[in-house]
Every structure is written in structure tokens, then in C-alpha cells.
Design a protein around this motif. Sequence first.
Motif, PDB file in Angstrom:
ATOM      1  N   VAL A  20       1.014  -1.158   0.053  1.00 51.44           N
ATOM      2  CA  VAL A  20      -0.045  -0.110  -0.153  1.00 51.44           C
ATOM      3  C   VAL A  20       0.947   1.309   0.005  1.00 51.44           C
ATOM      4  O   VAL A  20       1.733   1.252   0.778  1.00 51.44           O
ATOM      5  N   LYS A  21       0.625   2.189  -1.016  1.00 58.91           N
ATOM      6  CA  LYS A  21       1.628   3.207  -1.079  1.00 58.91           C
ATOM      7  C   LYS A  21       0.951   4.495   0.089  1.00 58.91           C
ATOM      8  O   LYS A  21      -0.207   4.710  -0.066  1.00 58.91           O
ATOM      9  N   ILE A  22       1.870   4.724   0.851  1.00 55.46           N
ATOM     10  CA  ILE A  22       1.495   6.243   1.901  1.00 55.46           C
ATOM     11  C   ILE A  22       2.474   7.173   1.315  1.00 55.46           C
ATOM     12  O   ILE A  22       3.684   6.909   1.674  1.00 55.46           O
ATOM     13  N   THR A  23       1.874   8.319   1.380  1.00 53.92           N
ATOM     14  CA  THR A  23       2.747   9.715   1.300  1.00 53.92           C
ATOM     15  C   THR A  23       3.018  10.349   2.603  1.00 53.92           C
ATOM     16  O   THR A  23       1.780  10.720   2.827  1.00 53.92           O
ATOM     17  N   ASN A  28       6.642  19.356   6.806  1.00 53.95           N
ATOM     18  CA  ASN A  28       6.303  20.764   6.993  1.00 53.95           C
ATOM     19  C   ASN A  28       6.765  21.816   6.010  1.00 53.95           C
ATOM     20  O   ASN A  28       5.878  22.808   5.628  1.00 53.95           O
ATOM     21  N   GLU A  29       7.698  21.396   5.140  1.00 54.78           N
ATOM     22  CA  GLU A  29       8.273  22.176   4.340  1.00 54.78           C
ATOM     23  C   GLU A  29       7.639  21.937   2.673  1.00 54.78           C
ATOM     24  O   GLU A  29       8.074  22.380   1.784  1.00 54.78           O
ATOM     25  N   GLY A  30       6.751  20.895   2.985  1.00 54.95           N
ATOM     26  CA  GLY A  30       6.081  20.585   1.513  1.00 54.95           C
ATOM     27  C   GLY A  30       6.573  19.405   0.669  1.00 54.95           C
ATOM     28  O   GLY A  30       6.278  19.022  -0.515  1.00 54.95           O
ATOM     29  N   THR A  31       7.800  18.867   1.277  1.00 56.39           N
ATOM     30  CA  THR A  31       8.463  17.691   0.750  1.00 56.39           C
ATOM     31  C   THR A  31       7.617  16.360   0.876  1.00 56.39           C
ATOM     32  O   THR A  31       7.199  16.087   1.811  1.00 56.39           O
ATOM     33  N   ALA A  32       7.335  15.746  -0.414  1.00 50.60           N
ATOM     34  CA  ALA A  32       6.464  14.474  -0.265  1.00 50.60           C
ATOM     35  C   ALA A  32       7.468  13.469  -0.508  1.00 50.60           C
ATOM     36  O   ALA A  32       8.201  13.303  -1.116  1.00 50.60           O
ATOM     37  N   ARG A  33       7.098  12.194   0.506  1.00 52.22           N
ATOM     38  CA  ARG A  33       8.092  11.006   0.277  1.00 52.22           C
ATOM     39  C   ARG A  33       6.868   9.801   0.217  1.00 52.22           C
ATOM     40  O   ARG A  33       5.874   9.952   1.192  1.00 52.22           O
ATOM     41  N   THR A  34       6.960   9.001  -0.640  1.00 46.43           N
ATOM     42  CA  THR A  34       5.857   8.034  -0.699  1.00 46.43           C
ATOM     43  C   THR A  34       6.611   6.728  -0.626  1.00 46.43           C
ATOM     44  O   THR A  34       7.943   6.585  -1.006  1.00 46.43           O
ATOM     45  N   VAL A  35       6.245   5.955   0.425  1.00 48.53           N
ATOM     46  CA  VAL A  35       6.887   4.679   0.613  1.00 48.53           C
ATOM     47  C   VAL A  35       5.552   3.648   0.623  1.00 48.53           C
ATOM     48  O   VAL A  35       4.604   3.754   0.611  1.00 48.53           O
ATOM     49  N   GLU A  36       6.204   2.212   0.677  1.00 50.15           N
ATOM     50  CA  GLU A  36       5.333   1.184   0.647  1.00 50.15           C
ATOM     51  C   GLU A  36       5.055   0.746   1.891  1.00 50.15           C
ATOM     52  O   GLU A  36       5.855   0.328   2.810  1.00 50.15           O
ATOM     53  N   GLN A  45      -5.676  -2.157   2.820  1.00 51.70           N
ATOM     54  CA  GLN A  45      -5.569  -2.090   1.147  1.00 51.70           C
ATOM     55  C   GLN A  45      -6.390  -1.082   1.043  1.00 51.70           C
ATOM     56  O   GLN A  45      -5.865  -0.313  -0.294  1.00 51.70           O
ATOM     57  N   ASP A  46      -7.354  -0.622   1.620  1.00 53.34           N
ATOM     58  CA  ASP A  46      -8.321   0.456   0.891  1.00 53.34           C
ATOM     59  C   ASP A  46      -7.689   1.812   1.170  1.00 53.34           C
ATOM     60  O   ASP A  46      -8.253   2.830   0.826  1.00 53.34           O
ATOM     61  N   LEU A  47      -6.502   1.605   2.015  1.00 51.87           N
ATOM     62  CA  LEU A  47      -5.915   3.134   2.385  1.00 51.87           C
ATOM     63  C   LEU A  47      -4.556   3.343   1.220  1.00 51.87           C
ATOM     64  O   LEU A  47      -4.023   4.117   1.430  1.00 51.87           O
ATOM     65  N   ASP A  48      -4.786   2.616   0.142  1.00 55.61           N
ATOM     66  CA  ASP A  48      -3.582   2.728  -0.532  1.00 55.61           C
ATOM     67  C   ASP A  48      -3.642   4.137  -1.503  1.00 55.61           C
ATOM     68  O   ASP A  48      -4.803   4.400  -1.806  1.00 55.61           O
ATOM     69  N   GLY A  49      -2.622   4.856  -1.317  1.00 57.72           N
ATOM     70  CA  GLY A  49      -2.449   6.348  -1.591  1.00 57.72           C
ATOM     71  C   GLY A  49      -2.834   7.386  -0.860  1.00 57.72           C
ATOM     72  O   GLY A  49      -2.662   8.419  -0.979  1.00 57.72           O
ATOM     73  N   LEU A  50      -2.830   6.791   0.547  1.00 58.36           N
ATOM     74  CA  LEU A  50      -3.152   7.624   1.844  1.00 58.36           C
ATOM     75  C   LEU A  50      -2.082   8.575   1.786  1.00 58.36           C
ATOM     76  O   LEU A  50      -0.827   8.374   1.615  1.00 58.36           O
ATOM     77  N   THR A  51      -2.569  10.103   2.026  1.00 59.88           N
ATOM     78  CA  THR A  51      -1.434  11.118   2.329  1.00 59.88           C
ATOM     79  C   THR A  51      -1.829  11.769   3.655  1.00 59.88           C
ATOM     80  O   THR A  51      -2.759  12.104   4.028  1.00 59.88           O
ATOM     81  N   VAL A  52      -0.548  11.787   4.388  1.00 61.82           N
ATOM     82  CA  VAL A  52      -0.501  12.469   5.641  1.00 61.82           C
ATOM     83  C   VAL A  52       0.308  13.577   5.550  1.00 61.82           C
ATOM     84  O   VAL A  52       1.326  13.604   4.742  1.00 61.82           O
ATOM     85  N   ARG A  53       0.215  14.513   6.293  1.00 64.67           N
ATOM     86  CA  ARG A  53       1.079  15.826   6.641  1.00 64.67           C
ATOM     87  C   ARG A  53       1.749  15.899   8.065  1.00 64.67           C
ATOM     88  O   ARG A  53       1.053  15.320   8.957  1.00 64.67           O
ATOM     89  N   THR A  54       3.062  15.979   8.034  1.00 65.21           N
ATOM     90  CA  THR A  54       3.608  15.780   9.405  1.00 65.21           C
ATOM     91  C   THR A  54       3.652  17.300  10.003  1.00 65.21           C
ATOM     92  O   THR A  54       4.158  18.158   9.148  1.00 65.21           O
TER      93      THR A  54
END
Lengths: 353, 106
Positions: B2-5, B9-17, B92-101
Motif C-alpha cells: 500500500v502506498k503512503i505519502t 512541514n516544508e512541503g516535501t513529499a515522500r512516498t513509501v510502501e 488495502q483500501d488506504l492505498d494512496g493515503l496522504t498525511v502531513r507531518t
Amino acid sequence: MSEPIKTDVVIIGAGPIGLFAVFELGLLDMKAHLIDILDKIGGQCAELYPEKPIYDIPGVPFTSAQGLVDSLLEQIKPFGAQYHLNEMVESVERIGDPLFRVRTDQGTEFESKIVVIAAGGGSFQPKRPPIPGIEPYEGKSVFYAVRKMESFRGKRVLIVGGGDSALDWTLNLAPLASHLTLLHRRSEFRAAPDSVNKMMALVGDGKIDFVLGQVAALKGNDGQISEAIVKTNDGSTFDIACDVMLPFFGLTMKLGPVAKWGFELKNNELIPVNTENFETSVPGIFAVGDINWYPGKLKLILSGFHEVALMAQKAYRYCYPDKRLVFQYTTSSTSLQKKLGVSPPPPPQPVKV
Amino acid sequence: MVKITYIDNEGTARTVEGEVGATVMETAIKHGVPGIEAECGGACACSTCHVYIEEEWREKVGEPSPMEEDMLDFAFEVKPSSRLSCQIKVRQDLDGLTVRTPERQA
């Protein structure tokens, strides 16, 4: 300066692993002093989650975190360890082979044959809110702890938070402050219901104010706060006039001075040890529990218990270099039972048929 | 997988599995994603894995439990989208989830 305290072992950290280290060292005739930055014994278990359940202590199907600490204290009672609470170890200096001088921030000094670091996630320190420009106010008009209640007399006090510290200090300072405001982000509280009821009664009597929101910025001069700018949950802002602010956001763990004692740290936060005796790269300094690292390390209390047993074997060789260590079981060894202050039940009488 | 992004705080996105069944906090720690500290190791006993759930994911991720709400009191700049990432299981249904730190955890 007073004479240093001479001892076999200084244990840094009085959490569950530090406590069980007292037991394993005690069985091998080594005396320990424990030092902890908290005002209580028990480390994370007592400070962060005393009422939370623990299910994975071997032979103890269920206990609470505080319950485990209490049981350990009972178990190590025969060994008469001494506790130095509210003190943080600032330096560990090697002065012999091995012999260490350990100093705390309160000026207590030890001369110890070995040092056991059982400091878990590091030392607990109050969380500082990320309010821009808060630094110049800290220690002048923004405080994370109350040392002297009298210094708040006649002041306009703003307390921030919703836990026991925030509520306790609200109740204690309300009679002294010229005006007191409690600010919290929601109308539910983690604090003891009794404290919450007492606080609400004070609000009902018009003695204090309770306000919903979060501090976004501070106004003031030369470290003296004059207003806190508060953001409400709907995004609007307003000011609260105050002379002092007391934010209570709990504690955070910082590695602290350990980082400067010359260990090559793993990931900047863990002390590598060997798994034979949990000694660090400095002979005579051991690291046990959550603060150490070795391949396969699991941060479990039960792992720490195992680690201190092996540590004590090696510690013995430093403390009693000329003596031979005989491995014994508490079940059968009368000498270990004597140290524990117990006498086994007499063997069963033969039954006549 | 499942991919999570994670967006810092500075807007840099990191996507991991992430692995199904692990938590969003564990996934970040395992992949060395900065911005999540997780001091207590996932016991819901601190608030140093605080994240903001992106608006379109909030309903699917759900609301915090009362215990988690209590812990969020220790976090800073708590918003309606705030969650503790140790309490969100990867599904599985959270595939693509994006959260901000947040800017800071502690």
C-alpha cells in the motif's frame, strides 16, 4: 564539596530494567545507587502510562505498568538500593581501571566501579510548545514547572493544557493569582474527574476563566509576556492578557548528556553493546534496556531483564576480580536465599501408608 | 503493498510502501521518513507521531478513539484532521493515503 559517594555500581535510570539490575547485581553482592531525572521511581512505566496494561511479562499474565514497578520494588527490597531522584547525570569520567566519577546536575558525586546505563529513551524533559519566539520568555514569564507557588501571587496566570498537571496547578494557584485562565483545546479533560469538577465549580463561581483554544503567538517585551494570542477551533483569534504562562504538554524524552560521553551511537540515539554481557565500547560501562542496540534488539521489558542478568556476571569480575563466580539458582542456593531474606518451606514429611 | 505519502512541514513529499497490518507510524520509521518520532514505540502513550490526514482521506481513515484524543492533548497545533499515526493500521483500501507531518513533534 562533600565527599563522593563510593559504591560498586551507579545505575542511570530507575525504570523497570534499572530496578531489576539491582536484583541481579544484589544476588552477586554488588551494591547500587540509582539516579533518575524524574521525581518518582519507575521511568516511563510510572510517568507515561502507569495505568496501562502489560501482558508480556513472563509468568505474570497481567499487570499494570505501575503494578510492575511496585512488584519490582518489592522484589529488590532486600538489596537496599539507594535512589537519587530529580537528578540528571551530567558526566561520567573514567578515573581508574575501571573506576568512574559520576556527577549529577544537583552536584552529587559518585565514585563507582562500574556504570550501568538503563536510561530508556533518555531523560524526561517538559515539552516546549512550538510557539514562534517563545525562547526569550522561558524562565522569565513562561514556566514548565512550578517551583515556588508564592512567586505567582497577585499575578495574572495563564495555564495551558488539560491533564493532571494543568488542572492541579489551576486549583492550587487559583487562590493566589489575581486572575487565572485555563486554556485547553477541547472541553474534555484527561485529568482526574474530581479535579475537573473542582475546576468547573471555580468557573461557575466566577473565580477563574476556562477558555477553548490553542496558543498561536506571544506578545511582550524583554522576556515579560503581556498577552497570549489564542486561536480558537473555528480559526478566529483573540488575546488573553497575562503576566505568566504555564504550558503543560507533558514530557518528552531527550537523550541528553549521554550523547556526549564518547559512545559511537547507533542512529544518533542508541548505545551499541555486545550481547555476551551488554558492555559498551568503554570497559566497565554497560547499557541495558531500551537505550542499547545490538542486532535483533527488541525494545521489550523482558529483553532488558535478560540483559541485566548477563551484565551482572561481567560486572562481578570488575567488582571482585580475585573471586571465583559460582553460578547458583535461587531455588536451591541457601546463600542466595539468605541474601533475599527468605527461607524455603521445609521438605514434605514422608506419608505413612 | 500500500502506498503512503508523507508530506513534511516544508512541503516535501515522500512516498513509501507500507505492509498491510503495520501502522502508518511504523511504516514511516521503517523507511526513515522524517517528521515522526514515536517516542513511546506505538503504545498510544505520547503524541510524537502526530499527523494531519489529508481532507479527502479523513472519512476513510476515521476518527480518533477517546484514548487517542487524550494523547492528542499533548500534541501541538491540533486540528480536526489530527491523528496519531501509531493508531492507524495500513489497509488495502488506504492505498494512496496522504498525511502531513507537523512542524514539530516535541
